[in-house]
Structures are given as structure tokens and as C-alpha cells.
Motif scaffolding. Structure first.
Motif, PDB file in Angstrom:
ATOM      1  N   ALA A  15       4.308   4.045   2.881  1.00 48.19           N
ATOM      2  CA  ALA A  15       2.880   4.188   3.179  1.00 48.19           C
ATOM      3  C   ALA A  15       2.148   4.917   2.057  1.00 48.19           C
ATOM      4  O   ALA A  15       1.073   4.480   1.600  1.00 48.19           O
ATOM      5  N   ILE A  16       2.721   6.022   1.591  1.00 49.35           N
ATOM      6  CA  ILE A  16       2.088   6.773   0.493  1.00 49.35           C
ATOM      7  C   ILE A  16       2.026   5.918  -0.768  1.00 49.35           C
ATOM      8  O   ILE A  16       1.020   5.914  -1.488  1.00 49.35           O
ATOM      9  N   GLY A  17       3.094   5.167  -1.016  1.00 48.24           N
ATOM     10  CA  GLY A  17       3.128   4.313  -2.203  1.00 48.24           C
ATOM     11  C   GLY A  17       2.048   3.236  -2.189  1.00 48.24           C
ATOM     12  O   GLY A  17       1.395   2.983  -3.208  1.00 48.24           O
ATOM     13  N   THR A  18       1.841   2.598  -1.035  1.00 48.86           N
ATOM     14  CA  THR A  18       0.824   1.544  -0.964  1.00 48.86           C
ATOM     15  C   THR A  18      -0.581   2.126  -1.144  1.00 48.86           C
ATOM     16  O   THR A  18      -1.445   1.499  -1.768  1.00 48.86           O
ATOM     17  N   VAL A  19      -0.812   3.322  -0.598  1.00 49.41           N
ATOM     18  CA  VAL A  19      -2.133   3.964  -0.766  1.00 49.41           C
ATOM     19  C   VAL A  19      -2.366   4.320  -2.234  1.00 49.41           C
ATOM     20  O   VAL A  19      -3.450   4.076  -2.787  1.00 49.41           O
ATOM     21  N   ILE A  20      -1.346   4.881  -2.891  1.00 50.80           N
ATOM     22  CA  ILE A  20      -1.478   5.229  -4.315  1.00 50.80           C
ATOM     23  C   ILE A  20      -1.721   3.977  -5.148  1.00 50.80           C
ATOM     24  O   ILE A  20      -2.566   3.959  -6.057  1.00 50.80           O
ATOM     25  N   ILE A 192     -10.713  -9.200  -5.249  1.00 46.36           N
ATOM     26  CA  ILE A 192      -9.718  -9.762  -4.331  1.00 46.36           C
ATOM     27  C   ILE A 192      -8.459  -8.904  -4.339  1.00 46.36           C
ATOM     28  O   ILE A 192      -7.891  -8.588  -3.285  1.00 46.36           O
ATOM     29  N   GLN A 193      -8.015  -8.495  -5.539  1.00 45.20           N
ATOM     30  CA  GLN A 193      -6.814  -7.673  -5.642  1.00 45.20           C
ATOM     31  C   GLN A 193      -7.017  -6.296  -4.999  1.00 45.20           C
ATOM     32  O   GLN A 193      -6.110  -5.759  -4.353  1.00 45.20           O
ATOM     33  N   THR A 194      -8.212  -5.741  -5.190  1.00 47.53           N
ATOM     34  CA  THR A 194      -8.501  -4.435  -4.595  1.00 47.53           C
ATOM     35  C   THR A 194      -8.481  -4.496  -3.077  1.00 47.53           C
ATOM     36  O   THR A 194      -7.868  -3.651  -2.402  1.00 47.53           O
ATOM     37  N   MET A 195      -9.140  -5.526  -2.526  1.00 40.92           N
ATOM     38  CA  MET A 195      -9.144  -5.698  -1.067  1.00 40.92           C
ATOM     39  C   MET A 195      -7.729  -5.900  -0.553  1.00 40.92           C
ATOM     40  O   MET A 195      -7.324  -5.330   0.469  1.00 40.92           O
ATOM     41  N   GLY A 196      -6.949  -6.709  -1.287  1.00 38.47           N
ATOM     42  CA  GLY A 196      -5.562  -6.944  -0.887  1.00 38.47           C
ATOM     43  C   GLY A 196      -4.742  -5.673  -0.885  1.00 38.47           C
ATOM     44  O   GLY A 196      -3.932  -5.440   0.017  1.00 38.47           O
ATOM     45  N   GLY A 197      -4.947  -4.833  -1.902  1.00 37.12           N
ATOM     46  CA  GLY A 197      -4.212  -3.577  -1.992  1.00 37.12           C
ATOM     47  C   GLY A 197      -4.496  -2.658  -0.816  1.00 37.12           C
ATOM     48  O   GLY A 197      -3.584  -2.034  -0.253  1.00 37.12           O
ATOM     49  N   TRP A 198      -5.764  -2.584  -0.426  1.00 43.72           N
ATOM     50  CA  TRP A 198      -6.120  -1.704   0.696  1.00 43.72           C
ATOM     51  C   TRP A 198      -5.686  -2.278   2.039  1.00 43.72           C
ATOM     52  O   TRP A 198      -5.313  -1.540   2.955  1.00 43.72           O
ATOM     53  N   ILE A 199      -5.720  -3.612   2.174  1.00 43.08           N
ATOM     54  CA  ILE A 199      -5.222  -4.232   3.406  1.00 43.08           C
ATOM     55  C   ILE A 199      -3.727  -3.974   3.548  1.00 43.08           C
ATOM     56  O   ILE A 199      -3.230  -3.650   4.636  1.00 43.08           O
ATOM     57  N   ALA A 201      -2.173  -1.431   2.316  1.00 40.64           N
ATOM     58  CA  ALA A 201      -2.031  -0.006   2.622  1.00 40.64           C
ATOM     59  C   ALA A 201      -2.251   0.261   4.105  1.00 40.64           C
ATOM     60  O   ALA A 201      -1.501   1.033   4.732  1.00 40.64           O
ATOM     61  N   VAL A 202      -3.256  -0.385   4.697  1.00 40.30           N
ATOM     62  CA  VAL A 202      -3.508  -0.217   6.137  1.00 40.30           C
ATOM     63  C   VAL A 202      -2.302  -0.695   6.945  1.00 40.30           C
ATOM     64  O   VAL A 202      -1.860  -0.041   7.897  1.00 40.30           O
ATOM     65  N   GLY A 203      -1.756  -1.847   6.544  1.00 44.60           N
ATOM     66  CA  GLY A 203      -0.586  -2.376   7.234  1.00 44.60           C
ATOM     67  C   GLY A 203       0.606  -1.436   7.145  1.00 44.60           C
ATOM     68  O   GLY A 203       1.329  -1.218   8.130  1.00 44.60           O
TER      69      GLY A 203
END
Length: 222
Positions: A15-20, A192-199, A201-203
Motif C-alpha cells: 500500500a505504501i509503495g503504490t502511494v509513493i 492517464i498514467q497519473t489517474m491509473g497510479g492513484w486508482i 493506490a486506492v485498490g
């Protein structure tokens, strides 16, 4: 190190990794490109560590164990694209493939929910994995779009140089900006990549919550 600790620590690391990684992949005037690239690298290293721990926590083979192994391979592929001194096209291709491999891993985890429907907090885990699949897929799509545009820009620059050599009197010509839209498309790809990264991270955070609730239920039963 017992299995529950591995699962909990692995979920936190993931989780921390995806947020970073999401922060590193977000265009910003505060952080320069090199710093954001380092954040993305650290984030993927944490994700790879988390997925490896989650896979190792399961003693027997399962789709969930396989999914974490696949996702760890995907993270390592992205890391290769970030650190190895390849040409830019190869680096981008590795990052795209890494995100697609992670999406495959997330899809395998969703399939596990249908094989083991009675696992605790399954709804959170399924939702989290679906979001991660969507997020990784969007990152791959954005990467493909960005790669296509960078190749087009490179070809256009080569055409401009050839045109300038052939027509020295038009050295200051307008050929360089013949296709101004090419300057804007990478911005769409980055979005698109930014939105994907945050989605993603939420998951991943939803999966963490599911793991923590599962731990709480286990303690209550004990």
C-alpha cells in the motif's frame, strides 16, 4: 516470522509503495523529474517486497499466491525499466510490460475470490484487486500512448533536420512546429498514467484494510 505478520507487513509495504509511486507519477512543479523518478523506483521496490512477502506467507499453492508472485515480477520489470541504462524506447517498453504483468496478477487475485468465496473480508479484497487491475491497465495504456508520441516526435525532429539541411535558406523555418498537437498528447498520456497510479493506490489501500480486518476477526475468534 509467522504467516499473519508476513501478510500484514506485506500489505503495508504494498500500500505504501503504490502511494509513493502514485506521487512520483504525478506531474508537479514542486518535485523535479529526477526526484519523481526516484519516488517511483522506491514505490515499486516496496511493492515488489510486499508482494513477495504476501506470496511467501502462503504455505500451499493457490491463485492468490500465484497472483502475488506475478505482481512481484511486474514490479521488478518496471524497476528494470527505471534503473537499467537502456535507450528510452526500451525503458518505456519495460515499464509498460511491467504494468501489464501487474494487471495480470491482479486479475488472478480476482479469480481466486471465486475459488475461495468464504474468505474473510472478500468484498474489500475483490474491489481492491479490481481497482489495481484498472489502475495498472491505465498506466500501461498511458505508457503506450506516450511511447507512440515520443517516437512520432523523434521522427518529426529528424524530418525537420533533413529539411533544414536541404533548404539552408529556411533554417529558421516553421517545420519544427508543423504538428503542434504532438506537444499536447504526452500530457494526456501522463494524465492517464497519473489517474491509473492513484486508482491502483486506492485498490492497494482497500486490500490493506481487508487484511487488517481479517487479522482483527482472527484475534476475536482466538
Amino acid at each position: 516470522m509467522d504467516s499473519q505478520f508476513k501478510e500484514t507487513f506485506g500489505s503495508w509495504a504494498q500500500a505504501i509503495g503504490t502511494v509513493i509511486s502514485a506521487v512520483g507519477g504525478t506531474p508537479s512543479h514542486v518535485f523535479d523529474e529526477e526526484f519523481r523518478k526516484n519516488l517511483d523506483l522506491i514505490g515499486n521496490e516496496l511493492q515488489a517486497t510486499g508482494n513477495a512477502l504476501l506470496a511467501d506467507a502462503e504455505d500451499t499453492w493457490s491463485l492468490n499466491k500465484l497472483s502475488n508472485q506475478i505482481e512481484a515480477i511486474g514490479n521488478l520489470t518496471v524497476i528494470l525499466g527505471l534503473v537499467i541504462d537502456f535507450d528510452e524506447v526500451t525503458k518505456q517498453e519495460l515499464i509498460i510490460k511491467g504494468n501489464l504483468i501487474q494487471a495480470l496478477g491482479g486479475g488472478t487475485a480476482v479469480a481466486d475470490a471465486y475459488v475461495n468465496p468464504d474468505q474473510p473480508e472478500q468484498a474489500l479484497n475483490v474491489t481492491g484487486n479490481i481497482l489495481q487491475v484498472i489502475g495498472n491497465s491505465m498506466q500501461a495504456i498511458g505508457g503506450i500512448d506516450e511511447l507512440r508520441n515520443s517516437i512520432q516526435e523523434k521522427d518529426q525532429e529528424e524530418d525537420d533536420k533533413k529539411q533544414e539541411n536541404d533548404e539552408e535558406e529556411n533554417e529558421e523555418g516553421n517545420q519544427k512546429y508543423q504538428y503542434p498537437d504532438l506537444e499536447k498528447k504526452p500530457t494526456d498520456a501522463e494524465l492517464i498514467q497519473t489517474m491509473g497510479g492513484w486508482i491502483q493506490a486506492v485498490g492497494s489501500v482497500l486490500n490493506l484494510i481487508g487484511q487488517l480486518r481479517s487479522n482483527q476477526e482472527s484475534r476475536s475468534e482466538d
